[in-house]
Design a protein around this motif. Sequence first.
Motif, mmCIF file in Angstrom:
data_model
loop_
_atom_site.group_PDB
_atom_site.id
_atom_site.type_symbol
_atom_site.label_atom_id
_atom_site.label_comp_id
_atom_site.label_asym_id
_atom_site.label_seq_id
_atom_site.Cartn_x
_atom_site.Cartn_y
_atom_site.Cartn_z
ATOM 1 N N TRP A 190 0.852 -1.193 0.000
ATOM 2 C CA TRP A 190 0.000 0.000 0.000
ATOM 3 C C TRP A 190 0.885 1.239 0.000
ATOM 4 O O TRP A 190 1.809 1.356 0.791
ATOM 5 N N LYS A 191 0.601 2.154 -0.934
ATOM 6 C CA LYS A 191 1.281 3.446 -0.985
ATOM 7 C C LYS A 191 0.417 4.476 -0.276
ATOM 8 O O LYS A 191 -0.569 4.954 -0.842
ATOM 9 N N PRO A 192 0.731 4.848 0.952
ATOM 10 C CA PRO A 192 -0.120 5.790 1.691
ATOM 11 C C PRO A 192 -0.261 7.139 1.010
ATOM 12 O O PRO A 192 -1.349 7.721 0.991
ATOM 13 N N ALA A 193 0.834 7.678 0.450
ATOM 14 C CA ALA A 193 0.764 9.003 -0.172
ATOM 15 C C ALA A 193 -0.181 9.010 -1.360
ATOM 16 O O ALA A 193 -0.939 9.955 -1.565
ATOM 17 N N LEU A 194 -0.144 7.951 -2.153
ATOM 18 C CA LEU A 194 -1.046 7.815 -3.297
ATOM 19 C C LEU A 194 -2.374 7.214 -2.886
ATOM 20 O O LEU A 194 -3.375 7.342 -3.588
ATOM 21 N N ASP A 195 -2.395 6.580 -1.706
ATOM 22 C CA ASP A 195 -3.561 5.856 -1.178
ATOM 23 C C ASP A 195 -4.037 4.816 -2.194
ATOM 24 O O ASP A 195 -5.208 4.788 -2.584
ATOM 25 N N ALA A 196 -3.106 3.974 -2.598
ATOM 26 C CA ALA A 196 -3.420 2.944 -3.598
ATOM 27 C C ALA A 196 -2.636 1.675 -3.293
ATOM 28 O O ALA A 196 -1.536 1.721 -2.721
ATOM 29 N N PHE A 197 -3.239 0.545 -3.636
ATOM 30 C CA PHE A 197 -2.544 -0.735 -3.552
ATOM 31 C C PHE A 197 -1.702 -0.926 -4.808
ATOM 32 O O PHE A 197 -2.014 -0.379 -5.872
ATOM 33 N N GLN A 198 -0.669 -1.711 -4.665
ATOM 34 C CA GLN A 198 0.191 -1.987 -5.804
ATOM 35 C C GLN A 198 0.701 -3.418 -5.685
ATOM 36 O O GLN A 198 1.006 -3.893 -4.586
ATOM 37 N N PHE A 199 0.778 -4.107 -6.824
ATOM 38 C CA PHE A 199 1.291 -5.470 -6.839
ATOM 39 C C PHE A 199 2.713 -5.459 -7.391
ATOM 40 O O PHE A 199 2.944 -4.983 -8.498
ATOM 41 N N ILE A 200 3.616 -5.983 -6.590
ATOM 42 C CA ILE A 200 5.004 -6.101 -7.021
ATOM 43 C C ILE A 200 5.333 -7.585 -7.050
ATOM 44 O O ILE A 200 5.528 -8.216 -6.009
ATOM 45 N N VAL A 201 5.359 -8.148 -8.241
ATOM 46 C CA VAL A 201 5.610 -9.573 -8.401
ATOM 47 C C VAL A 201 7.097 -9.778 -8.644
ATOM 48 O O VAL A 201 7.636 -9.332 -9.655
ATOM 49 N N GLU A 202 7.752 -10.413 -7.686
ATOM 50 C CA GLU A 202 9.188 -10.651 -7.824
ATOM 51 C C GLU A 202 9.418 -11.719 -8.883
ATOM 52 O O GLU A 202 8.947 -12.847 -8.766
ATOM 53 N N GLN A 203 10.135 -11.339 -9.912
ATOM 54 C CA GLN A 203 10.416 -12.276 -10.991
ATOM 55 C C GLN A 203 11.639 -13.119 -10.618
ATOM 56 O O GLN A 203 12.658 -12.600 -10.202
ATOM 57 N N LYS A 204 11.498 -14.410 -10.758
ATOM 58 C CA LYS A 204 12.608 -15.304 -10.452
ATOM 59 C C LYS A 204 13.298 -15.715 -11.743
ATOM 60 O O LYS A 204 12.742 -15.565 -12.841
ATOM 61 N N ALA A 205 14.497 -16.216 -11.596
ATOM 62 C CA ALA A 205 15.224 -16.700 -12.766
ATOM 63 C C ALA A 205 14.505 -17.903 -13.354
ATOM 64 O O ALA A 205 13.938 -18.724 -12.627
ATOM 65 N N PHE A 206 14.489 -17.989 -14.667
ATOM 66 C CA PHE A 206 13.828 -19.104 -15.345
ATOM 67 C C PHE A 206 14.544 -20.403 -14.989
ATOM 68 O O PHE A 206 15.750 -20.534 -15.174
ATOM 69 N N MET A 207 13.799 -21.328 -14.412
ATOM 70 C CA MET A 207 14.395 -22.587 -13.957
ATOM 71 C C MET A 207 14.496 -23.580 -15.096
ATOM 72 O O MET A 207 13.589 -23.706 -15.916
ATOM 73 N N ALA A 208 15.627 -24.272 -15.136
ATOM 74 C CA ALA A 208 15.826 -25.274 -16.187
ATOM 75 C C ALA A 208 14.807 -26.387 -16.063
ATOM 76 O O ALA A 208 14.340 -26.937 -17.057
ATOM 77 N N LYS A 209 14.441 -26.696 -14.796
ATOM 78 C CA LYS A 209 13.464 -27.754 -14.574
ATOM 79 C C LYS A 209 12.177 -27.156 -14.036
ATOM 80 O O LYS A 209 12.121 -26.697 -12.900
ATOM 81 N N SER A 210 11.152 -27.155 -14.859
ATOM 82 C CA SER A 210 9.838 -26.676 -14.432
ATOM 83 C C SER A 210 8.941 -27.882 -14.185
ATOM 84 O O SER A 210 8.840 -28.769 -15.030
ATOM 85 N N THR A 211 8.327 -27.904 -13.025
ATOM 86 C CA THR A 211 7.443 -29.006 -12.654
ATOM 87 C C THR A 211 6.109 -28.438 -12.185
ATOM 88 O O THR A 211 5.971 -27.224 -11.977
ATOM 89 N N LYS A 212 5.168 -29.320 -11.984
ATOM 90 C CA LYS A 212 3.872 -28.878 -11.486
ATOM 91 C C LYS A 212 4.017 -28.237 -10.106
ATOM 92 O O LYS A 212 3.334 -27.261 -9.780
ATOM 93 N N ARG A 213 4.954 -28.733 -9.324
ATOM 94 C CA ARG A 213 5.182 -28.178 -7.984
ATOM 95 C C ARG A 213 5.734 -26.758 -8.067
ATOM 96 O O ARG A 213 5.288 -25.858 -7.347
ATOM 97 N N THR A 214 6.706 -26.518 -8.957
ATOM 98 C CA THR A 214 7.286 -25.179 -9.065
ATOM 99 C C THR A 214 6.277 -24.194 -9.652
ATOM 100 O O THR A 214 6.262 -23.021 -9.289
#
Length: 466
Positions: free
Chosen positions: A212-236
């Motif tokens: 939440w940005k109080p000065a703007l009085d707005a919510f914001q989504f910050i999605v941390e991008q991770k490095a692309f994994m060589a092995k992608s599974t249903k769990r990841t």
Amino acid sequence: MGHMKIVSKEESQPSAAFYLPHHPVMKLSSLTTKLRVVFDASAKNDLVTILMRFRKHQVVIKADVEKMFRQIRVAEEDQDWQRIVWRSQSDKALELYRLTTVTYGTTSASFMATNCLVSLSEEAKQKYPEASKIIRRDFYMDDLMTGASTVDECCQLQKQIDSILESAHLPLRKWCSNSTEVLERIGDSSDDPLFALQIGEDEIIKSLGLSWKPALDAFQFIVEQKAFMAKSTKRTLLSDLNRIFDPLGFLAPVLVRGKIFLQQLWQLKIEWDQQLPEELSNRWYTFYQEFNDLSYLPIPRKCIPYQSVEVEIHGFCDASEEAYGSAIYVRSKDCTGYWHSRLLCARTRVAPLKGSTIPRLELGGALTLTQLSIKVSEALEMDVKKFYLWTDSMVVLGWLNSQTCRLKTFVANRVEEILETTQPEQWRHVATSENPADILSRGTTPNNLQSMNLWWQGPHWLASEL
């Protein structure tokens, strides 16, 4: 170790004792506690209603109780259930300690801490009725998120709440507000530099999992991008999706695409840790990278933009072959007579793997809307029977106006559940092109979602006289 007591040798072998596994968690960004000891257990609380209420106020305040659990003492006869084994160095003898205060991670911890607030609330009920109510309803563990209609009302509540909790040695710190005047008045009441936070225009406060940005009085989504994994599974992939915390459903039309994708992996009978085919892995990577588009999307904290003389709740539901869900909007009239409409919350579900007809899925959407409306009515203290509920399915409207004895069991059970809370005359027909829940059931991209007024404000006629 003020919250610990060493166990004497005579007491070292009780008939029953529970030793708590624990580990340190570092949070260098914290202004107060850089290291916390986390114990291995969990507790669940409902934060959605608190966040809904937080959105209805014109002026809001936020704070948290300093080291809340460590301020609450456990009865001496129960302290043996909170033993830990400790030594300062590996060549030292093991020592046994009892934790004498409420401990993070134990099943009872949240109850005991919350019950202390409830007790304080009851004690203050006669002298400070409104503050008492807020203490009981607007705390999520040690976090307070509440507000009022005006600056004066908000400041008065802040003083009362602070006084009530201080009487029990539960100090509130890191006060924050969307109003600079409120912050100035709060800051003048204490010499502690962390009593009230001085927030810059671009600074973000994390609270209850939301940014939440109080000065703007707005919510914001910050999605941390991770490095692309060589092995992608249903769990990841599931882990990736769960990293995006969206309790009010602002991003539901985007996240539902991820849910549908994961469901498709079930149909392919892919194991949890099995490497995904390259084509599927690349599709997911592209989907997840799109969330970068939402990093600068401000979502207004207020669902009622201006002080209002009249408020209505409008809920919409829809279904497709892949998903169904509902979205709820707050329609308000300001003192000049203009109407405004904003998204309050949304909820979505993927359609069952076993095929179901569209009318039955539409009925599932109506049931989801009913359940969400109950939660909204509790949060905003409004009668759910006064809500306006919209669907684009004439079949569902027909079922809701039929005698349930004539309906098949599957339909009859859901119609009965819907009509336990709502009335047939509340349900109305809306054109598919004007139904924001249509976006919810079909899904969209983050880039498209940003500019969809139908999603953020609802159909255009909600902002005019009906």
